[in-house]
Motif scaffolding. Sequence first.
Motif, PDB file in Angstrom:
ATOM      1  N   ARG A  87      -8.238   8.611  -8.411  1.00  0.00           N
ATOM      2  CA  ARG A  87      -7.094   9.155  -7.699  1.00  0.00           C
ATOM      3  C   ARG A  87      -6.598  10.401  -8.418  1.00  0.00           C
ATOM      4  O   ARG A  87      -6.576  10.458  -9.652  1.00  0.00           O
ATOM      5  CB  ARG A  87      -5.961   8.119  -7.629  1.00  0.00           C
ATOM      6  CG  ARG A  87      -4.829   8.533  -6.719  1.00  0.00           C
ATOM      7  CD  ARG A  87      -3.733   7.497  -6.601  1.00  0.00           C
ATOM      8  NE  ARG A  87      -2.847   7.844  -5.489  1.00  0.00           N
ATOM      9  CZ  ARG A  87      -1.645   7.352  -5.280  1.00  0.00           C
ATOM     10  NH1 ARG A  87      -1.138   6.437  -6.103  1.00  0.00           N
ATOM     11  NH2 ARG A  87      -0.916   7.739  -4.241  1.00  0.00           N
ATOM     12  N   ARG A 116       1.153   4.131  -2.913  1.00  0.00           N
ATOM     13  CA  ARG A 116       0.805   5.510  -2.549  1.00  0.00           C
ATOM     14  C   ARG A 116       1.938   6.461  -2.897  1.00  0.00           C
ATOM     15  O   ARG A 116       1.703   7.548  -3.443  1.00  0.00           O
ATOM     16  CB  ARG A 116       0.495   5.582  -1.046  1.00  0.00           C
ATOM     17  CG  ARG A 116       0.244   6.995  -0.535  1.00  0.00           C
ATOM     18  CD  ARG A 116      -0.141   6.986   0.937  1.00  0.00           C
ATOM     19  NE  ARG A 116       0.886   6.384   1.772  1.00  0.00           N
ATOM     20  CZ  ARG A 116       1.971   7.017   2.202  1.00  0.00           C
ATOM     21  NH1 ARG A 116       2.182   8.287   1.854  1.00  0.00           N
ATOM     22  NH2 ARG A 116       2.837   6.409   2.994  1.00  0.00           N
ATOM     23  N   ARG A 117       3.167   6.067  -2.638  1.00  0.00           N
ATOM     24  CA  ARG A 117       4.298   6.982  -2.834  1.00  0.00           C
ATOM     25  C   ARG A 117       4.886   6.955  -4.240  1.00  0.00           C
ATOM     26  O   ARG A 117       5.402   7.966  -4.723  1.00  0.00           O
ATOM     27  CB  ARG A 117       5.406   6.638  -1.832  1.00  0.00           C
ATOM     28  CG  ARG A 117       5.025   6.890  -0.384  1.00  0.00           C
ATOM     29  CD  ARG A 117       6.076   6.366   0.578  1.00  0.00           C
ATOM     30  NE  ARG A 117       7.395   6.976   0.357  1.00  0.00           N
ATOM     31  CZ  ARG A 117       8.508   6.595   0.979  1.00  0.00           C
ATOM     32  NH1 ARG A 117       8.466   5.568   1.829  1.00  0.00           N
ATOM     33  NH2 ARG A 117       9.646   7.208   0.735  1.00  0.00           N
ATOM     34  N   ASN A 121      -1.498   5.381 -11.372  1.00  0.00           N
ATOM     35  CA  ASN A 121      -0.294   4.716 -10.870  1.00  0.00           C
ATOM     36  C   ASN A 121       0.622   4.274 -12.008  1.00  0.00           C
ATOM     37  O   ASN A 121       1.839   4.470 -11.958  1.00  0.00           O
ATOM     38  CB  ASN A 121      -0.681   3.516 -10.010  1.00  0.00           C
ATOM     39  CG  ASN A 121      -1.354   3.923  -8.715  1.00  0.00           C
ATOM     40  OD1 ASN A 121      -1.184   5.038  -8.240  1.00  0.00           O
ATOM     41  ND2 ASN A 121      -2.136   3.018  -8.144  1.00  0.00           N
ATOM     42  N   GLN A 127       0.820  -1.197   0.000  1.00  0.00           N
ATOM     43  CA  GLN A 127       0.000   0.000   0.000  1.00  0.00           C
ATOM     44  C   GLN A 127       0.863   1.261   0.000  1.00  0.00           C
ATOM     45  O   GLN A 127       0.576   2.225  -0.715  1.00  0.00           O
ATOM     46  CB  GLN A 127      -0.941  -0.003   1.223  1.00  0.00           C
ATOM     47  CG  GLN A 127      -2.045  -1.047   1.155  1.00  0.00           C
ATOM     48  CD  GLN A 127      -1.583  -2.441   1.566  1.00  0.00           C
ATOM     49  OE1 GLN A 127      -0.407  -2.659   1.896  1.00  0.00           O
ATOM     50  NE2 GLN A 127      -2.510  -3.398   1.550  1.00  0.00           N
ATOM     51  N   GLU A 128       1.931   1.273   0.794  1.00  0.00           N
ATOM     52  CA  GLU A 128       2.800   2.445   0.836  1.00  0.00           C
ATOM     53  C   GLU A 128       3.534   2.632  -0.486  1.00  0.00           C
ATOM     54  O   GLU A 128       3.689   3.761  -0.966  1.00  0.00           O
ATOM     55  CB  GLU A 128       3.815   2.312   1.977  1.00  0.00           C
ATOM     56  CG  GLU A 128       4.739   3.531   2.100  1.00  0.00           C
ATOM     57  CD  GLU A 128       5.779   3.393   3.193  1.00  0.00           C
ATOM     58  OE1 GLU A 128       6.635   4.308   3.304  1.00  0.00           O
ATOM     59  OE2 GLU A 128       5.753   2.384   3.924  1.00  0.00           O
ATOM     60  N   GLU A 188      -0.446  13.039  -2.636  1.00  0.00           N
ATOM     61  CA  GLU A 188      -1.862  12.687  -2.726  1.00  0.00           C
ATOM     62  C   GLU A 188      -2.734  13.938  -2.648  1.00  0.00           C
ATOM     63  O   GLU A 188      -2.586  14.755  -1.730  1.00  0.00           O
ATOM     64  CB  GLU A 188      -2.240  11.730  -1.592  1.00  0.00           C
ATOM     65  CG  GLU A 188      -3.638  11.164  -1.705  1.00  0.00           C
ATOM     66  CD  GLU A 188      -3.805  10.307  -2.945  1.00  0.00           C
ATOM     67  OE1 GLU A 188      -4.752  10.576  -3.711  1.00  0.00           O
ATOM     68  OE2 GLU A 188      -2.995   9.378  -3.160  1.00  0.00           O
ATOM     69  N   ILE A 227      -3.119  12.889  -8.124  1.00  0.00           N
ATOM     70  CA  ILE A 227      -1.817  13.052  -7.462  1.00  0.00           C
ATOM     71  C   ILE A 227      -0.985  14.079  -8.222  1.00  0.00           C
ATOM     72  O   ILE A 227      -1.249  14.395  -9.386  1.00  0.00           O
ATOM     73  CB  ILE A 227      -1.052  11.716  -7.367  1.00  0.00           C
ATOM     74  CG1 ILE A 227      -0.733  11.138  -8.764  1.00  0.00           C
ATOM     75  CG2 ILE A 227      -1.812  10.694  -6.539  1.00  0.00           C
ATOM     76  CD1 ILE A 227       0.686  11.368  -9.200  1.00  0.00           C
TER      77      ILE A 227
END
Length: 595
Positions: free
Chosen positions: A319, A279-280, A405, A275-276, A296, A321
């Motif tokens: 999402r 996200r990053r 992503n 998950q990290e 985010e 970003i």
Amino acid sequence: MRTCYTGLVCTDHLDQLVTLFGWVHRRRDHGGVIFIDLRDREGLAQIVCDPDRPDMFATAERIRNEFCIQIKGKVRRRPAGTENASLRSGEIEVLCHELEILNASVTPPFQLDDENLSETTRLTHRVLDLRRPAMQQNLMLRYRVAMAVRRYLDAQGFVDIETPMLTKSTPEGARDYLVPSRVNAGEFFALPQSPQLFKQLLMVSGFDRYYQITKCFRDEDLRADRQPEFTQIDCETSFLGEQEIRDCFESMIRSVFKEAIAVDLPNPFPVMSYQEAMRRFGSDKPDLRVKLEFTELTDVMKDVSFKVFSDAAQLSDGRVIALRIPGGATISRSEIDTYTQFVSIYGAKGLAWIKVNDLSKGREGLQSPIVKNLHDAAIDALLARSHAANGDILFFGADKAKVVNDALGALRVKIGHSDFAKANQLFEDDWRPLWVVDFPMFEYDDQAQRWSACHHPFTAPKDGHEDYLATDPGLALAMAYDMVLNGWEIGGGSVRIHREAVQSKVFRALNIGAEEARAKFGFLLDALQYGAPPHGGIAFGLDRIVTMMSGAESIRDVIAFPKTQRAQCLLTDAPSEVDDKQLRELHIRLRAHAA
């Protein structure tokens, strides 16, 4: 018998008579003295042929590149000023006494030191391509890596056990290569995508530490780091937990890198959840050498008037970003257009951007066509969260999370590997390993309208997640782990399911009924009922590891006889047609291929 390998002759052999074998890399006639650069797998040595030995010299005059020869001569120092520091043999030369042509060569289709050869030429003439020093070094490195792996695993009590190449077709994510059975008409073997089921059976059989360096086969679309047949360092062990397994094989990789290329990898490797990582970095195999991360913004873009952002932010799987590029305000509009085209490959419909010219002027200090459609709160949030500074550029991704992503994750790597990034210290040229853990067990296939296994269906759920298998498979996390190095997944594994009841629950979550499970995996389900031990393992891609160590651009450069991106061997012209008699024996009839 040769005295030693040609490339290993050195000052230790001064004044000795030596016998050497090899291939003529280059022949030079310097006014009556002929110099031969003799080559073998260990490197080059300079051979000097003087005319005061007429028979030998006459033979030297007939020699051409790639002739296979034997020489006998005396080792002496090179004249001062003619040494070659790049060669082990660079301080010496061999004065030739006797010379024999073991086999002549026709004129090669290319010079072996030509660095601009097309891959088609190289693969068509692979035998000659493999004579090139760079390729010899790559395959020798591959050998050293494999031997280092074997030494480590042997010291840890692992046993090398072979598993079948002709096996049963089972769903593992990619297409199987099928082999028709002549004896059993209408039935097929499959070449293994991995030894997964057999190594689990070996654990049940009591061989608590197994390994194998083996070929695996997958009929899938190819790219630089894929081949239809590839080599896997396959390992399995019983009675160890997830952390203990990771510790064991992290130590193995550190040992192999130290032994093969004298590199000390960090100890311990950092650990990051799936998950990290997403996200990053938008990737489950992030390249940590690149010093760029996502910011985010989904929560602050739901009510902006810029529909590209607000519509994406309101999607259940949407999402938004930002990707901040320090100093990137110097990036030209034409470069931005190139990046926009690049992200479209991954499904992005565009690439919004903001250049930060002067933060002290608020929105007036920002340059972008989208600023007027963002309210002050959104602008304040994106600048604060991204830690934007004067001279930066922010690129934005807004869509379904997977598209964002994939697209911005790829853009991060592309920019991070650019000359701009290296000049602005946004890239750290080092070895950056990482464990990625806590993967989802399942992902939903919208097209098939069913759950599918993220790794494979024999992966155990994390403690406390077993109940999700029946109620909400999307919440279940797996005891799975990937080892990542510089943006490449070099190994992946998991703790396995060792209880038949849990395995059956996973099959039900995957919509594999009892009858189908019995037909495909009955032998495994039966074995799990006989006191199967807790077990788990990992598999490493040997080709990928050696590619990274050697600095090669493709795994084809570390495989002796690879296939092209069309899964063809240009050297042997495989695959090829077979005659009707062979097809009849296999009970196969070909249909006309549609144009």
